[in-house]
Design a protein around this motif. Structure first.
Motif: not given
Length: 512
Positions: A114-115, A408-410, A401-402, A156-157
């Protein structure tokens, strides 16, 4: 209100003190350079025309990629019944680990991915991650390593697609579009079933049918990665199919999202904000619980074979699973897009048939082959709720960024649920698998409760914001842009392109 990005000064040439806010370059959204100084509103017909143009050029490529990547990662289930377990001498635990390691590597590399999606052009980075083929593997060690690498790349997808959807579509449109590319999971099941059937008839050569299956999906992925690199845009600001004027309109069209377009600067305070919000953990827990039953993706063919169906019959019956998934996802996102603020309710309703399937598969006699088969199919209908939750997360999160961190958390929750799920299917529970099915039923009930809690929390936050006085903290924000005459000039930046989070922007209202 956190305004650490900003510094204030007075207009010394005026008798009346005025507030000019100079915004740091890192706070300005990429879309601001297109939208700043443009008209506040665009003609509705023009907005529709731009949306249709985006649909024609973006959606087919997203759908095709999602179809192929799902085929690539779900070959495991068909490979198992095509002889992989016997050829590679896999035990039940080893087969379960092949399903788990994919999601463990997905989990470990999800936030780095995600970054990277924030730092690098989205389309280009996704294309690099698109292909992995493990047809040459003939042992548990080789298959394990290949599945590990596949999990890294797949990270990444979905995250990239969620970002792309939020950049090109309004919040109202996102649920439907996310549903469209998620429909490809069902389409992939149909196509993969026929490919598996065809692979069974390849009897010449040194390669086994399950290896041919992986070769075919690997080649498709390789070709698609090149096409994606060449033709997929990274944002509306560089979409090749839009004229310069249309790019401005495309950016202004999504101003109502109040989420901007894209920002390449990582902001630690936005990341911290994610972890301090209750809604983050509610969505995270939902993602875990809802995806534990997803182990049925790899176990489904084995379960159906255990009912007494032949390998040939099982491969063809996989088409039905795909049709059911397409029908349920399409109907779910259509209903939720037509009924305002209905995401949680629609998601909860789609768990009910799956709960019925859990009861039937446990209670029907083992001789009722057809009834057991339909019970398994009913158990897959709940996928609709997770599809809508992905769009819901994107629509309720602002700040680039959020948004990246929240995605990413999800998806980390998604990985944890999928990594844990395969270990329910122990040899000692066969053939009825009562324990795994009971766990799945409990997960469905908990998921319904979580959806209702999330909705109540967001509704309460909206009411609290409605009661607050109007916040003008970010109404007068300026940045310097180079004019056509080569002179730097101050230009006001609309609030929608300040890369504010949904907490900072008090005009933001959560969709339900």
């Amino acid at each position: 209100m956190d305004s650490s990005f900003y510094s204030e000064k007075r207009d010394e040439d005026s008798d009346i003190p005025s507030r000019h806010v100079e915004i740091a370059a890192s706070a300005v959204d990429t879309g601001a350079q297109f939208a700043t100084g443009a008209e506040e509103t665009i003609d509705p017909n023009e907005a529709i025309r731009i949306r249709r143009k985006v649909d024609r050029n973006i959606l087919p490529m997203m759908c095709l990629l999602y179809l192929v990547q799902f085929m690539d990662k779900t070959t495991l289930g068909y490979a198992a019944i095509l002889g992989m377990n016997q050829e590679a001498h896999l035990t039940t635990d080893q087969y379960n680990w092949l399903g788990t390691i994919f999601y463990l590597s997905y989990l470990v590399f999800e936030y780095p991915q995600n970054l990277a999606l924030q730092r690098f052009p989205v389309g280009k980075w996704m294309s690099i991650n698109i292909f992995v083929c493990h047809a040459a593997c003939k042992s548990f060690g080789g298959l394990f390593a290949a599945r590990f690498i596949l999990g890294i790349c797949e990270g990444s997808i979905t995250a990239g697609f969620m970002i792309i959807s939020s950049m090109f579509y309004t919040r109202k449109e996102q649920t439907l579009r996310v549903g469209y590319w998620f429909l490809m999971n069902g389409t992939a099941q149909i196509i993969l079933a026929f490919v598996a059937y065809g692979s069974l008839n390849i009897t010449k050569g040194k390669l086994e049918p399950w290896q041919w299956l992986m070769i075919i999906t690997g080649l498709l992925t390789l070709v698609l990665s090149v096409c994606f690199w060449l033709f997929f845009p990274d944002s509306p600001t560089n979409a090749w199919f839009l004229t310069p004027k249309e790019r401005v309109l495309a950016v202004n069209r999504i101003k109502s999202n109040q989420t901007g377009v894209e920002n390449k600067h990582f902001k630690k305070e936005q990341m911290i904000e994610v972890f301090l919000e209750p809604k983050t953990w509610l969505f995270f827990i939902f993602s875990i619980v809802d995806n534990i039953p997803n182990s049925l993706t790899n176990q489904g063919t084995i379960i159906i074979t255990s009912f007494g169906f032949t390998t040939l019959q099982t491969t063809l019956l996989g088409c039905v699973s795909g049709v059911i998934e397409i029908a349920t996802i399409w109907s779910g996102v259509e209903i939720s897009s037509r009924i305002p603020n209905s995401r949680a309710y629609v998601g909860a309703v789609y768990f009910l048939p799956s709960l019925l399937g859990v009861f039937l598969v446990n209670l029907l006699p083992w001789s009722d082959q057809v009834g057991l088969l339909f019970s398994v199919w009913l158990g897959t209908i709940q996928i609709t709720a997770f599809v809508m939750s992905l769009a819901w997360v994107s629509a309720t999160t602002s700040g680039h960024t959020k948004k990246v961190t929240m995605n990413a958390v999800m998806l980390c929750g998604y990985c944890i649920g999928n990594a844990v799920g395969p270990f329910m299917w122990q040899e000692k529970y066969k053939p009825r698998n009562h324990v795994p099915w009971i766990v799945i039923g409990v997960c469905y009930v908990v998921s319904i409760i979580l959806l209702m809690i999330i909705r109540a929390y967001l509704a309460n936050e909206n009411r609290r914001r409605d009661a607050e006085p109007l916040d003008t903290s970010y109404d007068d924000v300026y940045t310097e842009l180079m004019g056509s005459d080569g002179v730097m000039e101050k230009v006001k930046v609309d609030k929608e392109f300040l890369d504010l989070t949904d907490v900072q922007n008090r005009e933001f209202r959560y969709v339900l």
